[in-house]
Design a protein around this motif. Structure first.
Motif, mmCIF file in Angstrom:
data_model
loop_
_atom_site.group_PDB
_atom_site.id
_atom_site.type_symbol
_atom_site.label_atom_id
_atom_site.label_comp_id
_atom_site.label_asym_id
_atom_site.label_seq_id
_atom_site.Cartn_x
_atom_site.Cartn_y
_atom_site.Cartn_z
ATOM 1 N N PRO A 270 21.451 30.330 -2.132
ATOM 2 C CA PRO A 270 21.482 29.433 -0.976
ATOM 3 C C PRO A 270 20.816 30.033 0.259
ATOM 4 N N ALA A 304 22.141 21.588 3.851
ATOM 5 C CA ALA A 304 23.549 21.379 3.539
ATOM 6 C C ALA A 304 23.742 21.274 2.033
ATOM 7 N N VAL A 305 22.824 20.541 1.356
ATOM 8 C CA VAL A 305 22.961 20.415 -0.093
ATOM 9 C C VAL A 305 22.739 21.772 -0.759
ATOM 10 N N SER A 306 21.744 22.510 -0.271
ATOM 11 C CA SER A 306 21.449 23.819 -0.853
ATOM 12 C C SER A 306 22.613 24.788 -0.642
ATOM 13 N N GLN A 307 23.344 24.565 0.468
ATOM 14 C CA GLN A 307 24.488 25.424 0.782
ATOM 15 C C GLN A 307 25.633 25.258 -0.220
ATOM 16 N N SER A 308 25.669 24.075 -0.884
ATOM 17 C CA SER A 308 26.874 23.743 -1.648
ATOM 18 C C SER A 308 27.220 24.813 -2.681
ATOM 19 N N THR A 309 26.194 25.407 -3.329
ATOM 20 C CA THR A 309 26.557 26.385 -4.361
ATOM 21 C C THR A 309 27.192 27.634 -3.748
ATOM 22 N N ILE A 311 29.172 27.503 -1.277
ATOM 23 C CA ILE A 311 30.559 27.101 -1.021
ATOM 24 C C ILE A 311 31.357 27.149 -2.323
ATOM 25 N N TYR A 312 30.732 26.706 -3.436
ATOM 26 C CA TYR A 312 31.439 26.833 -4.730
ATOM 27 C C TYR A 312 31.795 28.296 -4.984
ATOM 28 N N GLU B 42 17.029 23.891 -4.648
ATOM 29 C CA GLU B 42 17.263 22.823 -3.666
ATOM 30 C C GLU B 42 16.550 23.125 -2.361
ATOM 31 N N GLN B 71 17.692 16.943 -5.517
ATOM 32 C CA GLN B 71 18.630 18.048 -5.303
ATOM 33 C C GLN B 71 19.890 17.864 -6.134
ATOM 34 N N GLU B 75 21.395 20.461 -8.558
ATOM 35 C CA GLU B 75 22.769 20.931 -8.335
ATOM 36 C C GLU B 75 23.545 21.042 -9.640
#
Lengths: 324, 92
Positions: A270, A304-309, A311-312, B42, B71, B75
Motif C-alpha cells: 500500500p 483509499a482503496v489501495s490502503q485497504s490491504t 488496514i486488513y 491498485e 481496483q 483487491e
C-alpha cells in the motif's frame, strides 16, 4: 558450551548493528545513484549550467544520504551500547532495534533519490527556476525521510527504554515483532513518497506557474503514502508497551512475532501503491491544472482503496495481539 | 510406566502447540505478503486513472467507475489473504 547472558547480549547487539548498517546502506545508495544518473543526463543536455546542476545534485544526495546516516548512528550505538543489566530480553530488543533501522532506511533512501534526479533534470530544462526546484526537492525529500525517522525512533526506544521486569516468554517475540513491524512497513511509504516528490519536480520544471498546486497535491499524496508506516509504528508501540502475561507456550510468542511480520510486510505494498497514485496525480496537475480538484479527488479515492490491504494487515495484527 | 505415559502426554501437548504456533505465523505471512500485490496494483490503477482524467477530464465519471471496478478486482487477492489468515486464526 557455556554461554553467559552477557555474551548473548553482545552477540545480539553486534548482529543487530550489522543488519542495521547492511540493509540501511541499500536504499540511499540506489537513490543517490539515480540522482547522479539524472544529473549526468541533465548536464549532457545543458552543459552551460553544469555548476548549478552539480550543486543541486549534491544537495539532493545529501538529503537522500540521511537515511543511511541514521542507520550508521544506530549501528555505532549498537556496537558500543552499554547494558547495565544484561538479560536475554534485552538481547532480543537490541536485535530488533537493528532490524527496525536497517529495513526502515531502505524505502526513504531510494525514494528521496527521485526528487533529486528530477530536480537536476528540471534545472537543465528551466535554469531560471533553479532555486524553486531546489526548494521543492528539499520539501519532497524531507517528507520522504519520515518513515526512516520513525524507524530510528523505534530503534532508539528498543535500545534505551528500560522495559522493567517483563517476562522473557513471550515478550522477546513482541520486541522482535515491534522491530519488524516498523522496519518493513517503512519501506513502502518511503519509496512511495519519493515517487510523488519526483513527479512534482518534473511537473514544476514543465509548468513553473503551476508550482503552488503541484506542491500542495504532492504533500497531500505523500501524507497519505505515509499512512502504512504510521500503522507500522502503531503496531510496534503496542508490541513494545503492552504487558503480556507470562506464558511458556510457543504459540503465545509466535502470535506476537507474526503480528509484527504481518503489519510489516502488509505496509509495503500500500505504501508503494499510494505513492504511485500520488505520482500520477501530481504529474497531471502540472499538465492540466484547471482540473486539479478532479485529480485530487480521484487520487484520494484511489489511495483509499489501495490502503485497504494495509488496514486488513493491521486488523490481522491486532487480532494476533489481542484476541488469540 | 508412569514416566512413559507422562512423556507421551507432554509430546502430544507440544505437537498441538507447534501446530498453533505455525498457524499464527502462517496467518501473519499470508496477510502480510498477500497485502503487497493488491497495494501496488491498485496504486498503478489509480495513477493511470489520474493520467486519463488529466488527458480527458470530461469522462471523469466513467474513468472513476472503471478505476474502482479494476481496483475491486485487484483487491480480490488481498481479500483471499484475509480469509485465509482468519481461517488460520480461528478455524484451523
Amino acid at each position: 558450551m557455556n554461554v553467559d547472558v552477557q555474551t548473548v547480549v553482545e552477540v545480539a547487539a553486534y548482529v543487530g548493528g550489522g543488519l542495521a548498517m547492511g540493509f540501511g546502506a541499500v536504499g540511499a545508495a540506489i537513490g543517490e545513484g539515480y540522482t547522479a544518473a539524472r544529473a549526468n543526463l541533465a548536464i549532457s543536455r545543458n552543459p552551460d549550467i553544469s555548476g548549478d546542476i552539480f550543486k543541486n545534485m549534491l544537495v539532493g544526495q545529501a538529503v537522500a544520504e540521511s537515511a543511511s546516516i541514521f542507520a550508521l548512528v544506530i549501528a555505532i550505538l549498537l556496537l558500543f551500547v552499554d547494558v547495565p543489566v544484561p538479560s536475554v530480553l534485552k538481547a532480543a530488543a537490541l536485535l530488533a532495534a537493528g532490524l527496525s533501522m536497517g529495513f526502515g532506511a531502505i524505502g526513504s533512501g531510494v525514494g528521496s533519490g527521485y526528487p533529486g534526479g528530477e530536480a537536476c533534470f528540471g534545472i537543465a530544462k528551466q535554469p531560471q527556476i533553479a532555486s524553486q526546484l531546489t526548494t521543492n526537492m528539499l520539501i519532497g525529500s524531507a517528507v520522504c525521510q519520515t518513515p526512516a525517522i520513525f524507524s530510528m525512533v523505534v530503534a532508539l526506544m528498543l535500545m534505551f527504554i528500560d522495559f522493567g521486569a517483563a517476562p522473557l516468554q513471550p515478550t522477546w517475540a513482541a520486541y522482535l515483532g515491534a522491530g519488524l513491524s516498523m522496519g518493513l512497513a517503512a519501506i513502502g511509504s518511503g519509496y512511495g513518497g519519493g515517487l510523488a516528490a519526483g513527479a512534482s519536480c518534473e511537473g514544476i520544471s514543465r509548468q513553473p506557474k503551476t508550482a503552488a498546486s503541484v506542491t500542495t497535491i504532492m504533500l497531500v499524496g505523500q501524507a497519505v503514502s505515509q499512512t502504512p508506516s504510521i500503522f507500522g509504528l502503531l503496531v510496534s508501540f503496542i508490541l513494545m508497551f503492552k504487558s503480556f502475561p507470562e506464558s511458556t507456550a510457543l504459540s503465545a510468542a509466535m502470535a506476537l512475532l507474526a503480528a509484527g511480520i504481518c503489519m510489516g510486510f502488509g505496509g509495503i505494498g500500500p505504501g508503494i501503491g499510494n505513492g504511485m497514485a500520488a505520482e500520477g496525480a501530481v504529474r497531471w496537475v502540472a499538465r492540466n491544472v484547471e482540473h486539479a480538484g478532479d485529480l485530487m479527488r480521484i487520487m484520494l479515492v484511489g489511495q483509499a482503496v489501495s490502503q485497504s490491504t494495509a488496514i486488513y494487515a493491521m486488523v490481522v495484527s491486532l487480532v494476533l495481539i489481542f484476541v488469540v | 510406566m508412569d514416566s512413559i505415559l507422562y512423556k507421551e502426554e507432554k509430546m502430544a501437548i507440544e505437537g498441538v502447540e507447534i501446530v498453533k504456533a505455525a498457524a499464527f505465523i502462517g496467518a501473519g505471512l499470508a496477510m502480510g505478503l498477500g497485502a503487497i500485490g493488491p497495494g501496488v496494483g491498485e496504486g498503478m490503477v489509480a495513477a493511470k486513472a489520474c493520467e486519463a482524467i488529466g488527458r480527458n477530464p470530461k469522462e471523469a465519471g466513467l474513468l472513476t467507475r472503471t478505476m474502482l471496478v479494476g481496483q475491486a478486482v485487484s483487491e480480490s487477492t488481498g481479500i483471499y489473504s484475509l480469509v485465509i489468515a482468519l481461517l488460520l486464526l480461528f478455524v484451523v
